[in-house]
Motif scaffolding. Sequence first.
Motif, mmCIF file in Angstrom:
data_model
loop_
_atom_site.group_PDB
_atom_site.id
_atom_site.type_symbol
_atom_site.label_atom_id
_atom_site.label_comp_id
_atom_site.label_asym_id
_atom_site.label_seq_id
_atom_site.Cartn_x
_atom_site.Cartn_y
_atom_site.Cartn_z
ATOM 1 N N ALA A 111 0.856 -1.260 -0.093
ATOM 2 C CA ALA A 111 0.042 0.000 0.052
ATOM 3 C C ALA A 111 0.905 1.168 -0.016
ATOM 4 C CB ALA A 111 -0.873 0.095 1.187
ATOM 5 N N PHE A 112 0.597 2.125 -0.801
ATOM 6 C CA PHE A 112 1.515 3.385 -1.315
ATOM 7 C C PHE A 112 0.649 4.436 -0.675
ATOM 8 C CE2 PHE A 112 3.776 6.755 -3.218
ATOM 9 C CZ PHE A 112 5.287 6.310 -2.904
ATOM 10 N N VAL A 113 1.261 5.316 -0.125
ATOM 11 C CA VAL A 113 0.602 6.695 0.411
ATOM 12 C C VAL A 113 1.244 7.911 -0.279
ATOM 13 C CG1 VAL A 113 -0.310 7.963 2.255
ATOM 14 C CG2 VAL A 113 -0.423 5.555 2.514
ATOM 15 N N GLY A 114 0.798 8.736 -1.018
ATOM 16 C CA GLY A 114 1.259 9.910 -1.615
ATOM 17 C C GLY A 114 0.287 10.769 -2.077
ATOM 18 N N ASP A 115 0.732 12.045 -1.986
ATOM 19 C CA ASP A 115 -0.267 13.156 -2.691
ATOM 20 C C ASP A 115 0.309 14.089 -3.476
ATOM 21 O OD1 ASP A 115 1.540 14.556 -0.946
ATOM 22 O OD2 ASP A 115 0.066 15.353 0.548
ATOM 23 N N ASP A 164 -0.235 -2.119 -4.953
ATOM 24 C CA ASP A 164 -1.387 -3.122 -4.896
ATOM 25 C C ASP A 164 -2.679 -2.183 -4.268
ATOM 26 O OD1 ASP A 164 -0.426 -6.071 -5.097
ATOM 27 O OD2 ASP A 164 0.831 -5.154 -3.738
ATOM 28 N N VAL A 165 -2.294 -1.253 -3.625
ATOM 29 C CA VAL A 165 -3.200 -0.411 -2.962
ATOM 30 C C VAL A 165 -2.755 1.064 -2.943
ATOM 31 C CG1 VAL A 165 -4.964 0.262 -1.357
ATOM 32 C CG2 VAL A 165 -4.508 -1.777 -1.613
ATOM 33 N N GLY A 166 -3.432 2.088 -3.831
ATOM 34 C CA GLY A 166 -2.927 3.342 -3.749
ATOM 35 C C GLY A 166 -3.668 4.216 -3.139
ATOM 36 N N ILE A 167 -3.310 4.975 -1.861
ATOM 37 C CA ILE A 167 -3.988 5.646 -1.274
ATOM 38 C C ILE A 167 -3.448 7.308 -1.350
ATOM 39 C CG2 ILE A 167 -4.395 6.284 1.133
ATOM 40 C CD1 ILE A 167 -4.001 3.282 1.808
ATOM 41 N N ALA A 168 -4.285 8.116 -1.692
ATOM 42 C CA ALA A 168 -3.917 9.364 -1.845
ATOM 43 C C ALA A 168 -5.003 10.617 -0.820
ATOM 44 C CB ALA A 168 -3.980 9.969 -3.170
ATOM 45 N N THR A 215 -2.563 16.475 -5.007
ATOM 46 C CA THR A 215 -2.466 16.925 -6.553
ATOM 47 C C THR A 215 -3.754 16.172 -7.110
ATOM 48 O OG1 THR A 215 -1.037 15.239 -7.032
ATOM 49 C CG2 THR A 215 -0.343 17.558 -6.435
ATOM 50 N N ASP A 216 -4.383 16.518 -8.094
ATOM 51 C CA ASP A 216 -5.358 15.722 -9.114
ATOM 52 C C ASP A 216 -4.702 14.574 -9.601
ATOM 53 O OD1 ASP A 216 -7.249 17.620 -8.369
ATOM 54 O OD2 ASP A 216 -7.006 18.521 -10.167
ATOM 55 N N VAL A 217 -3.461 14.580 -10.064
ATOM 56 C CA VAL A 217 -2.713 13.458 -10.816
ATOM 57 C C VAL A 217 -2.619 12.224 -9.551
ATOM 58 C CG1 VAL A 217 -0.589 12.686 -11.876
ATOM 59 C CG2 VAL A 217 -1.294 14.884 -12.180
ATOM 60 N N ALA A 218 -2.347 12.444 -8.307
ATOM 61 C CA ALA A 218 -2.159 11.584 -7.271
ATOM 62 C C ALA A 218 -3.463 10.734 -7.172
ATOM 63 C CB ALA A 218 -1.610 12.277 -6.031
ATOM 64 N N GLN A 219 -4.605 11.725 -6.971
ATOM 65 C CA GLN A 219 -5.857 11.122 -6.830
ATOM 66 C C GLN A 219 -6.235 10.282 -7.713
ATOM 67 O OE1 GLN A 219 -9.129 13.933 -5.582
ATOM 68 N NE2 GLN A 219 -7.310 15.640 -5.013
ATOM 69 N N ALA A 220 -6.226 10.779 -9.025
ATOM 70 C CA ALA A 220 -6.338 9.852 -10.317
ATOM 71 C C ALA A 220 -5.645 8.469 -10.398
ATOM 72 C CB ALA A 220 -5.992 10.575 -11.692
ATOM 73 N N ALA A 221 -4.375 8.521 -9.796
ATOM 74 C CA ALA A 221 -3.812 7.334 -9.833
ATOM 75 C C ALA A 221 -3.687 6.364 -8.684
ATOM 76 C CB ALA A 221 -2.166 7.723 -9.762
ATOM 77 N N ASP A 243 -6.070 4.380 -5.908
ATOM 78 C CA ASP A 243 -7.332 3.432 -5.598
ATOM 79 C C ASP A 243 -8.249 4.024 -4.769
ATOM 80 O OD1 ASP A 243 -6.455 1.112 -7.401
ATOM 81 O OD2 ASP A 243 -4.933 1.070 -5.710
ATOM 82 N N VAL A 244 -7.797 4.706 -3.604
ATOM 83 C CA VAL A 244 -8.550 5.231 -2.510
ATOM 84 C C VAL A 244 -7.949 6.675 -2.435
ATOM 85 C CG1 VAL A 244 -9.219 4.939 0.085
ATOM 86 C CG2 VAL A 244 -8.697 2.874 -1.072
#
Length: 227
Positions: free
Chosen positions: A119-123, A135-139, A144-150, A152-153
């Motif tokens: 699980a990767f957390v970034g913004d 496996d699970v992307g958390i923003a 940023t909009d790019v981070a949210q689009a990439a 999963d959560v």
Amino acid sequence: SSRFLPPSRLPSTICRSGEATRRHATALADAGCTVVYVVADGLLIGLIGLGDTVRPSAERAVRALEELRIETAMITGDNPRTAHAVANSIGMDTVVAEVTPERKLEHVRQYQSAGHTVAFVGDGINDAPALAAADVGIAFAAGTDVAQAAADVTLIPDDLELIPQTIAASRRTLRIIKQNLFWAFFYNVAAIPLAATGRINPALAAAAMMISSITVVLNSLRLRIPK
């Protein structure tokens, strides 16, 4: 969100000698700041320590993840001294510093190749490749909009403690789903053959189907999301 160090944590004077400059720069880096050198007419006239403010919830979030038996690691583009200073302040042991977006992606894939669920957390924009590959992307919605689009959560409140809460809720949800599947199949597997062979009244088999649905609903209501 950058900040200046309070005066009490800044050197009283800035010396132009190489040793003094290195000493002051090291002190700023150890405090978790990125050092900016101010030069005028070819001479060093000052140092500025810039650093991200560590969120109050960061340390609590790391402890909560450890209680869930989840390994944590900081992967950042900051310099090693700053990264380790921040990591030490929140109780995180594994730190990988001075990495590009491509290297973040490589680290995610390395963990996955080792058999880990990541699980990767970034913004930020630089986090987008790793968010998409995990496996699970958390923003966060504040990112940023790019981070949210990439990701999963997307977590709307800007609160790091929501990360372990979300993972715990997901685990509980999956456990409830498995229990519901068991009970649904149990009633059907037990009642349908008996009704087909005439050993029980079809009305009883229908009642068993209804009971299985009620059981699934009541079991699902046991799920509680922490506030």
